[in-house]
Write an enzyme that holds these catalytic residues in place. Structure first.
Site, mmCIF file in Angstrom:
data_model
loop_
_atom_site.group_PDB
_atom_site.id
_atom_site.type_symbol
_atom_site.label_atom_id
_atom_site.label_comp_id
_atom_site.label_asym_id
_atom_site.label_seq_id
_atom_site.Cartn_x
_atom_site.Cartn_y
_atom_site.Cartn_z
ATOM 1 N N ARG A 194 66.590 34.411 67.584
ATOM 2 C CA ARG A 194 66.684 34.059 66.162
ATOM 3 C C ARG A 194 65.250 34.003 65.639
ATOM 4 O O ARG A 194 64.450 33.193 66.111
ATOM 5 C CB ARG A 194 67.393 32.719 65.974
ATOM 6 C CG ARG A 194 67.249 32.171 64.566
ATOM 7 C CD ARG A 194 68.183 31.017 64.284
ATOM 8 N NE ARG A 194 69.558 31.452 64.192
ATOM 9 C CZ ARG A 194 70.529 30.777 63.590
ATOM 10 N NH1 ARG A 194 70.270 29.622 63.022
ATOM 11 N NH2 ARG A 194 71.768 31.227 63.552
ATOM 12 N N HIS A 205 72.781 39.090 60.419
ATOM 13 C CA HIS A 205 73.355 38.052 61.281
ATOM 14 C C HIS A 205 74.606 38.645 61.946
ATOM 15 O O HIS A 205 75.735 38.222 61.672
ATOM 16 C CB HIS A 205 73.694 36.817 60.450
ATOM 17 C CG HIS A 205 73.875 35.560 61.254
ATOM 18 N ND1 HIS A 205 73.755 35.529 62.631
ATOM 19 C CD2 HIS A 205 74.183 34.280 60.873
ATOM 20 C CE1 HIS A 205 73.971 34.290 63.067
ATOM 21 N NE2 HIS A 205 74.231 33.526 62.018
ATOM 22 N N GLN A 241 77.378 36.568 63.760
ATOM 23 C CA GLN A 241 78.192 35.846 62.778
ATOM 24 C C GLN A 241 79.291 36.765 62.236
ATOM 25 O O GLN A 241 80.461 36.368 62.140
ATOM 26 C CB GLN A 241 77.290 35.362 61.635
ATOM 27 C CG GLN A 241 78.024 34.652 60.512
ATOM 28 C CD GLN A 241 78.526 33.285 60.932
ATOM 29 O OE1 GLN A 241 77.744 32.464 61.375
ATOM 30 N NE2 GLN A 241 79.815 33.034 60.790
ATOM 31 N N ASP A 249 77.837 31.452 51.412
ATOM 32 C CA ASP A 249 76.761 31.004 52.306
ATOM 33 C C ASP A 249 75.812 30.198 51.418
ATOM 34 O O ASP A 249 75.921 30.231 50.187
ATOM 35 C CB ASP A 249 76.080 32.252 52.903
ATOM 36 C CG ASP A 249 74.904 31.944 53.823
ATOM 37 O OD1 ASP A 249 74.750 30.779 54.242
ATOM 38 O OD2 ASP A 249 74.142 32.880 54.134
ATOM 39 N N CYS A 293 79.730 30.561 56.749
ATOM 40 C CA CYS A 293 79.105 30.614 58.079
ATOM 41 C C CYS A 293 78.628 29.236 58.532
ATOM 42 O O CYS A 293 78.479 29.000 59.721
ATOM 43 C CB CYS A 293 77.941 31.596 58.054
ATOM 44 S SG CYS A 293 76.712 31.200 56.793
ATOM 45 N N ARG A 335 82.506 31.666 66.863
ATOM 46 C CA ARG A 335 81.124 32.007 67.259
ATOM 47 C C ARG A 335 80.988 31.950 68.787
ATOM 48 O O ARG A 335 80.296 32.767 69.390
ATOM 49 C CB ARG A 335 80.119 31.029 66.622
ATOM 50 C CG ARG A 335 80.076 30.989 65.104
ATOM 51 C CD ARG A 335 79.597 32.300 64.515
ATOM 52 N NE ARG A 335 78.405 32.807 65.152
ATOM 53 C CZ ARG A 335 77.152 32.385 64.912
ATOM 54 N NH1 ARG A 335 76.925 31.473 64.010
ATOM 55 N NH2 ARG A 335 76.119 32.915 65.548
HETATM 56 N N1 CP Z 1 76.209 30.002 61.140
HETATM 57 C C1 CP Z 1 75.097 29.784 61.887
HETATM 58 O O1 CP Z 1 74.419 30.722 62.342
HETATM 59 O O2 CP Z 1 74.833 28.478 62.108
HETATM 60 P P1 CP Z 1 73.520 27.896 62.793
HETATM 61 O O3 CP Z 1 72.369 28.244 61.879
HETATM 62 O O4 CP Z 1 73.739 26.440 62.925
HETATM 63 O O5 CP Z 1 73.352 28.580 64.123
HETATM 64 N N1 NVA Z 2 71.719 32.672 55.113
HETATM 65 C C1 NVA Z 2 71.581 31.502 55.953
HETATM 66 C C2 NVA Z 2 72.481 31.598 57.129
HETATM 67 C C3 NVA Z 2 72.483 30.416 58.049
HETATM 68 C C4 NVA Z 2 73.389 30.599 59.215
HETATM 69 C C5 NVA Z 2 70.133 31.359 56.387
HETATM 70 O O1 NVA Z 2 69.512 32.371 56.707
HETATM 71 O O2 NVA Z 2 69.630 30.235 56.375
#
Ligand code: CP
Ligand code: NVA
Length: 316
Positions: free
Chosen positions: A113, A140, A143, A235, A275, A303
């Site tokens: 990440r 993502h 997801q 989101d 998400c 997930r």
């Molecule tokens: N939806 C998601 O990726 O959640 P986190 O940021 O908590 O991993």
């Molecule tokens: N769009 C959001 C998704 C979090 C899972 C972010 O990037 O913070």
């Protein structure tokens, strides 16, 4: 070490074929069934080590990959970004490609990440073990596969579905656009024109959409976007890294908050997805996210099944 064979990675959804997405989903549902029945999962990752490199915070993705790895008999090593990417003075600690070439000597897969998609590409360019993108600014994909699993869970018989994503056209929306295009779901992005999914991502979705028959569109009218939707998805309006723009963003996105009255334009049996993490009162009201239509916690569960299935798919 550079591999002579082309190493497969999951940088974006488009790294998988529609057939591979179906294979991963099928395995995810089968792992879910075993878990639901209280059966132990097969030791598909016995002796395998998974590096979890997280430059940004996470609840779902981190826990899903850690639990999935353990459930399949593997070992996960969690590496917070603050320890490996930056020195105390904020300077770069070492090149991302060097980190990848070290991790591949210890681990069988890198789940990363990161802030920028460029870092995903830097790792993928050198890694001789699979890289799984666990979120970057542009994508993502893990997801999106869980999103599709949730849709199949709650709409198992439906053939033609309209999926409306309401909000910011960044990582989550882009991967959702791609998976809809790949699997024949109609996709609408409803959002402010200055926060559209990037044009090159729409272009990349065109060929898979032509093959699958998926219809893709954008509207800046939230009511039009949601009308007759089978799936309404939102989101956060302020993604990780966008905090400095919070005020402007909350203004731009105000008409796109998913409220009960907006949701009423969707089909009566529509499901609501997010998400998570949710910023209740900003992009969605409590009334919607806590309603019977909301499947956000099933989605969060997916997930984990998808993480397990992806690790088993990529690691041999
Ligand atoms: N939806 C998601 O990726 O959640 P986190 O940021 O908590 O991993
Ligand atoms: N769009 C959001 C998704 C979090 C899972 C972010 O990037 O913070």
């Amino acid at each position: 070490m550079h591999s002579l064979t082309q190493q497969r990675h999951l940088r974006t959804m488009l790294d998988l074929t529609p057939q591979e997405i179906e294979t991963i989903l099928e395995q995810a549902f089968s792992l879910k069934k075993m878990k639901d029945q209280g059966k132990p999962l097969p030791a598909l990752l016995k002796g395998k080590n998974i590096a979890l490199v997280f430059e940004k915070p996470s609840l779902r993705t981190k826990v899903a990959f850690e639990v999935a790895t353990a459930s399949l008999g593997g070992t996960a090593v969690f590496l917070p970004g603050v320890e490996i990417f930056r020195r105390a003075d904020g300077a770069t600690r070492e090149k991302t490609s060097d980190i990848a070439q070290v991790l591949e000597r210890y681990c069988d897969c890198i789940v990363a990440r990161v802030h920028s998609h460029a870092s995903i590409q830097d790792i993928a360019d050198v890694a001789s073990v699979p890289l799984i993108n666990a979120l970057c600014d542009g994508h993502h994909p893990t997801q999106a596969i869980a999103d599709l699993m949730t849709i199949r869970w709650h709409k198992p018989k439906a053939k033609q579905l309209k999926v409306t994503f309401v909000g910011d056209g960044n990582n989550v929306a882009t991967s959702l656009l791609h998976i809809c295009a790949q699997t024949g779901l109609d996709f609408v992005h409803a959002g402010p024109p200055n926060h559209r999914i990037p044009a090159d991502e729409w272009q990349a979705a065109e060929a898979p959409a032509q093959t699958s028959g998926s219809v893709l569109s954008f509207t800046d009218d939230p009511v039009k976007g949601i009308t007759d939707a089978d799936v309404v998805y939102t989101d956060t309006f302020v993604s990780m890294g966008d905090e400095a723009e919070s005020e402007n963003r909350l203004q731009d996105f105000a008409p796109f908050k998913v409220t009960k009255s907006l949701m009423a334009h969707a089909k009566t049996d529509a499901i609501f997805l997010h998400c998570l993490p949710a910023h209740r009162g900003e992009e969605v009201t409590d009334e919607v996210i806590d309603s019977a239509q909301s499947k956000v916690f099933d989605q969060a569960e997916c997930r984990m099944h998808v993480a397990a299935s992806l690790l088993a798919f990529f690691i041999h």
